[in-house]
Design a protein around this motif. Structure first.
Motif, PDB file in Angstrom:
ATOM      1  N   SER A   8       0.318   2.605  -4.007  1.00 44.53           N
ATOM      2  CA  SER A   8      -1.112   2.654  -4.322  1.00 44.53           C
ATOM      3  C   SER A   8      -1.781   3.950  -3.865  1.00 44.53           C
ATOM      4  N   ASN A  48       4.398  -1.937  -2.548  1.00 41.75           N
ATOM      5  CA  ASN A  48       3.150  -1.971  -3.319  1.00 41.75           C
ATOM      6  C   ASN A  48       2.079  -1.110  -2.667  1.00 41.75           C
ATOM      7  N   TRP A 104      -1.709  -5.431   2.361  1.00 40.64           N
ATOM      8  CA  TRP A 104      -3.091  -5.076   2.007  1.00 40.64           C
ATOM      9  C   TRP A 104      -4.065  -5.442   3.120  1.00 40.64           C
ATOM     10  N   THR A 114      -4.422   0.891  -6.697  1.00 36.13           N
ATOM     11  CA  THR A 114      -4.566  -0.258  -5.802  1.00 36.13           C
ATOM     12  C   THR A 114      -4.732  -1.539  -6.605  1.00 36.13           C
ATOM     13  N   GLU A 115      -5.560  -1.492  -7.628  1.00 31.33           N
ATOM     14  CA  GLU A 115      -5.747  -2.668  -8.475  1.00 31.33           C
ATOM     15  C   GLU A 115      -4.438  -3.064  -9.145  1.00 31.33           C
ATOM     16  N   SER A 157       0.368  -9.598   5.018  1.00 27.88           N
ATOM     17  CA  SER A 157       0.084  -8.886   3.772  1.00 27.88           C
ATOM     18  C   SER A 157      -0.123  -7.413   4.063  1.00 27.88           C
ATOM     19  N   LYS A 199      -1.849  -4.362  -6.386  1.00 23.65           N
ATOM     20  CA  LYS A 199      -2.221  -5.663  -5.824  1.00 23.65           C
ATOM     21  C   LYS A 199      -1.818  -6.789  -6.761  1.00 23.65           C
ATOM     22  N   LYS A 249       2.323  -7.975  -2.527  1.00 18.52           N
ATOM     23  CA  LYS A 249       1.656  -7.648  -1.268  1.00 18.52           C
ATOM     24  C   LYS A 249       2.606  -7.064  -0.231  1.00 18.52           C
TER      25      LYS A 249
END
Length: 453
Positions: A209, A205, A321, A193-194, A319, A197, A201
């Motif tokens: 993750s 991606n 995320w 995830t890090e 986004s 990111k 977005k």
């Protein structure tokens, strides 16, 4: 009441039976030929199924009713043939992690439910720091099991370490309740995830993750924990075919998948975006076929919706995320499985009945009253016209959530009526026919009955 002229789906049978059903005081009292009574329900042309059980929903009440509540969620359920739901503990405030919180939740929702309902208790990171053993013991008589997470996105319901999961399993074994586990490996997901990111977005991606390996490694650890403790464990929302296959031949572990994992893949996620965002995320092409095979053969024990809708403002943030993770599903659970499983894939009728109701009722200890069309059980029934089709339109959902990845899909078979305890609660023409509060709270009757692979 006598139900006549329908084709009945009886357990352990692969052909529909041309029999009558007699109902008295909400129970099935007789199944046979040429039954007589003063009140007749003519089910000519209908297939009659036991009410579907959705053992994994988030109705979000109290606390998050901007997303869903028990009234709208249970109306959505019954419109899709679901007559019993089990609500998850973490997506309400306060979470159901002790008896006080359970009673507060029950007081809030008991006058709002349309369908019969049970609760899962929960064990969060916060609870592990206090009197988790006492809390579990007090909850055991009221809950179908205890939900835990290897990784959690909720600040109010933190995840557990493997060591803590082992402790929960040991306590649950004493209490004769299963532990439910969200199985994704936190080290894999947190690191990726890090990384992702930082790269962007978009939906690629987000998909990258939470790879399939995160589920596989988590299930491997879960199997080891079960072997060490001898406790009962249930893996919720299995989205990985390889993770599902690990359950084959493993004692004391059961698993469920959800329609969105059976229907969609990562390419669909790129196309549909937030309408398909869930965690675990849908996987790569070909994965759905493995899940279907595992479900048909009994490696996965049943399907559940993981119903968790949200309004457009939370699903379309721009986004990947930030979009809310969850979709409305309880109203499409049975129609999808009927159309794509029983009809299209020709899953045997006896196995289909296990998937939609029988195995969940056994797993969570209320097989004595629900899960099949049997004398002595609640008259929870679905009336399906097999010759009519149904097109999914989110705007028509009874749920507060209107955004669905199944939008515009056409399912074969149309639910004409849904009956709970002998009363028609949903009619395709008249809509919902019960007042809030018709649904009854149910508790487990007996110790967990594990489904054997």
């Amino acid at each position: 009441m006598i139900i006549k002229n329908g084709k009945i789906a009886l357990r352990d049978c692969d052909e529909f039976a041309s029999l009558d059903i007699e109902i008295n005081q909400g129970k099935i009292v007789s199944i046979g030929e040429n039954l007589h009574g003063s009140e007749i329900l003519n089910a000519d042309g209908m297939q009659i199924f036991p009410g579907a059980i959705d053992p994994h929903v988030h109705f979000d009440e109290p606390g998050f009713t901007d997303r869903e509540d028990f009234y709208h969620g249970s109306c959505a359920a019954v419109s899709g043939g679901v007559t019993t739901i089990i609500d998850m503990p973490g997506t309400s405030i306060p979470p159901v992690t002790n008896l006080k919180n359970l009673r507060a939740k029950l007081d809030t929702v008991k006058n709002r439910a349309i369908v019969d309902f049970g609760f899962f208790g929960g064990v969060s990171g916060q609870v592990m720091e206090t009197e988790y053993q006492k809390n579990m013991a007090e909850l055991a008589a009221y809950v179908m099991g205890f939900k835990t997470y290897f990784i959690s996105g909720m600040d109010s319901f933190r995840s557990l370490s493997l060591d803590q999961i082992m402790k929960v399993l040991s306590e649950a074994k004493k209490l004769q309740r299963p532990v439910l586990l969200h199985a994704e490996d936190p080290s894999i997901v947190n690191e990726l995830t890090e990384t992702q990111k930082a790269l962007g977005k978009d939906w690629t991606n987000f998909y990258r993750s939470r790879p399939e390996e995160a589920e596989v490694f988590a299930v491997i650890k879960a199997i080891a924990a079960v072997r060490a403790t001898g406790a009962q464990l249930h893996i919720v929302h299995v989205g990985s075919g390889e993770a599902a296959k690990l359950l084959s031949g493993t004692p004391n572990i059961s698993g469920e998948t959800a329609p969105h994992y059976l229907a969609f893949n990562n390419k669909d996620l790129e196309r549909l975006g937030g309408a398909l965002k869930t965690t675990p995320v849908v996987k790569s092409e070909g994965n759905s076929e493995i899940l279907w095979e595992c479900l048909a053969k009994g490696v996965l024990d049943f399907a559940a919706s993981d119903h968790a809708p949200a309004p457009a403002s939370q699903k379309n943030t721009g986004s990947a995320w930030d979009d809310y993770s969850g979709i409305p599903g309880t109203g499409t659970l049975f129609p999808y499985l009927y159309s794509e499983g029983l009809i299209k894939r020709k899953i045997p009728l006896s196995r289909f009945l296990e998937i939609i109701s029988e195995n969940a009722a056994k797993r969570y200890g209320f097989w004595n009253k629900k899960g099949s069309i049997d004398v002595g059980k609640d008259a929870d029934l679905i009336f399906v016209d097999p010759n009519e089709n149904w097109q999914v339109k989110g705007k028509n959902f009874f749920s507060k959530g209107k955004i669905t990845p199944f939008e515009n899909m056409i399912f074969q078979g149309k639910i004409e009526k849904t009956m709970i305890r002998g009363k028609v609660i949903f009619d395709s023409n008249a809509g919902i026919k019960a007042k809030p509060g018709y649904g009854q709270f149910i508790k487990p009757h007996s110790s967990t009955n594990i489904v054997n692979h």
